[in-house]
Motif scaffolding. Structure first.
Motif, short mmCIF file in Angstrom:
data_model
loop_
_atom_site.label_atom_id
_atom_site.label_comp_id
_atom_site.label_asym_id
_atom_site.label_seq_id
_atom_site.Cartn_x
_atom_site.Cartn_y
_atom_site.Cartn_z
N GLY A 118 0.82 -1.20 0.00
CA GLY A 118 0.00 0.00 0.00
C GLY A 118 0.85 1.25 0.00
N HIS A 119 0.23 2.38 0.34
CA HIS A 119 0.94 3.66 0.40
C HIS A 119 0.18 4.58 1.33
N VAL A 127 -2.63 -1.27 2.53
CA VAL A 127 -2.95 -2.68 2.30
C VAL A 127 -2.63 -2.98 0.83
N PRO A 128 -2.37 -4.23 0.47
CA PRO A 128 -2.04 -4.56 -0.92
C PRO A 128 -3.19 -4.18 -1.86
N HIS A 129 -2.87 -3.40 -2.88
CA HIS A 129 -3.93 -2.96 -3.79
C HIS A 129 -3.35 -2.50 -5.13
N PHE A 130 -4.25 -2.33 -6.09
CA PHE A 130 -3.90 -1.80 -7.41
C PHE A 130 -4.38 -0.36 -7.53
N VAL A 217 -8.26 -0.38 -6.00
CA VAL A 217 -8.99 -1.59 -5.58
C VAL A 217 -8.04 -2.54 -4.88
N THR A 218 -8.44 -3.04 -3.71
CA THR A 218 -7.56 -3.95 -2.99
C THR A 218 -7.60 -5.34 -3.61
N LYS A 219 -6.49 -6.04 -3.45
CA LYS A 219 -6.40 -7.42 -3.91
C LYS A 219 -7.45 -8.29 -3.22
#
Length: 276
Positions: A118-119, A127-130, A217-219
């Protein structure tokens, strides 16, 4: 999303080579879908691929533009050590299908950015996302938005209020080769005690122009849509006026298309608007 890059020169140099030196064959209509869906070249993401697409009506008018990720694209994604932020991103420029700009599509290219940690802001987007940037300007112009270049000094200049979608507020800072970000003040994700981040929709500007839109959008949320079969869809806030004539989205959706085996992040309900 909102970060001043440390090693941005290396990352962006790689992006330029990717956008300008793609060796995959030219765009084609999908082989497993209606012939009115045009697709861009596939780019490797994780263990799968991603590609842009434009859906056409029977008369050839674009009705939607989006990005499709194969089911295995969410596997094998890199997990960098050393922190968060754009310096740790995997940035994947995706070309649009050939000829769609002549049909009124304003998107020049996409940048599909994977954020394994994330950032900022911490506790919100960590959290991990695009980050999925739909840019209306070419990469060559974005390369002039660098610290020390004359254009960069004007990056934070906001567009006239009429060109900003209703309810959006500008955030501080200018990201090199990206611009400034505008948040939807009506989205409960930003409210104290609001729901955890799953997806948000952001607008972006540079030097007094709106230049991108950005679903984030989160993974985990993508995977949950695949498991449940649910679809996220919402209407998009509109600006009172637009600076360029073309097709503008009125809806935004995220879904897993089981028939195609793809995750789809889409701007839909395209309507033609004339520059004011």
């Amino acid at each position: 999303m909102i970060s001043h890059l440390a090693p941005w020169r290396v990352v962006l140099a790689a992006l330029v080579l990717t956008v300008t030196g793609l060796t995959v064959a030219g765009c084609d209509s999908e082989t497993d879908a209606a012939p009115t869906t045009l697709t861009g070249d596939a780019v490797a993401i994780g263990d799968g691929t991603a590609r842009t697409y434009v859906t056409l009506s029977a008369d050839g008018t674009p009705t939607a533009v989006g990005v499709a990720l194969t089911a295995d694209a969410l596997s094998g994604l890199p997990d960098h050590d050393g922190g968060m932020g754009h310096e740790m991103d995997d940035m994947h420029p995706l070309p649009m299908p050939a000829g769609v700009q002549a049909k009124g599509v304003l998107t020049d290219h996409l940048s599909l950015d994977w954020n394994p940690h994330g950032h900022e802001p911490a506790g919100l987007f960590t959290v991990p996302h695009f980050d999925v940037h739909f840019y209306t300007v070419p990469m060559s112009e974005r390369m002039t938005w660098m610290p020390g270049m004359p254009a960069f000094e004007q990056g934070a200049t906001p567009p006239a209020a009429a060109y900003v979608p209703a309810g959006y507020a500008q955030l501080p800072g200018v990201v090199p080769a990206m611009g400034t970000h505008w948040m939807d003040t009506t989205d409960p994700t930003y409210a104290a005690g609001g729901p955890a981040f799953t997806e948000v929709f952001i607008n972006g500007s540079f030097g007094g122009r709106m230049v991108f839109v950005e679903p984030m959008v989160t993974k985990a949320y993508l995977e949950s849509l695949r498991a449940s079969g649910a679809v996220h869809e919402e209407d998009l806030a509109q600006a009172a006026a637009v600076a360029a004539t073309g097709l503008y989205p009125t809806t935004y959706s995220v879904r897993y298309d089981a028939a195609r085996g793809e995750y789809r992040i889409e701007l839909g309900g395209l309507v033609r608007r004339s520059a004011a």
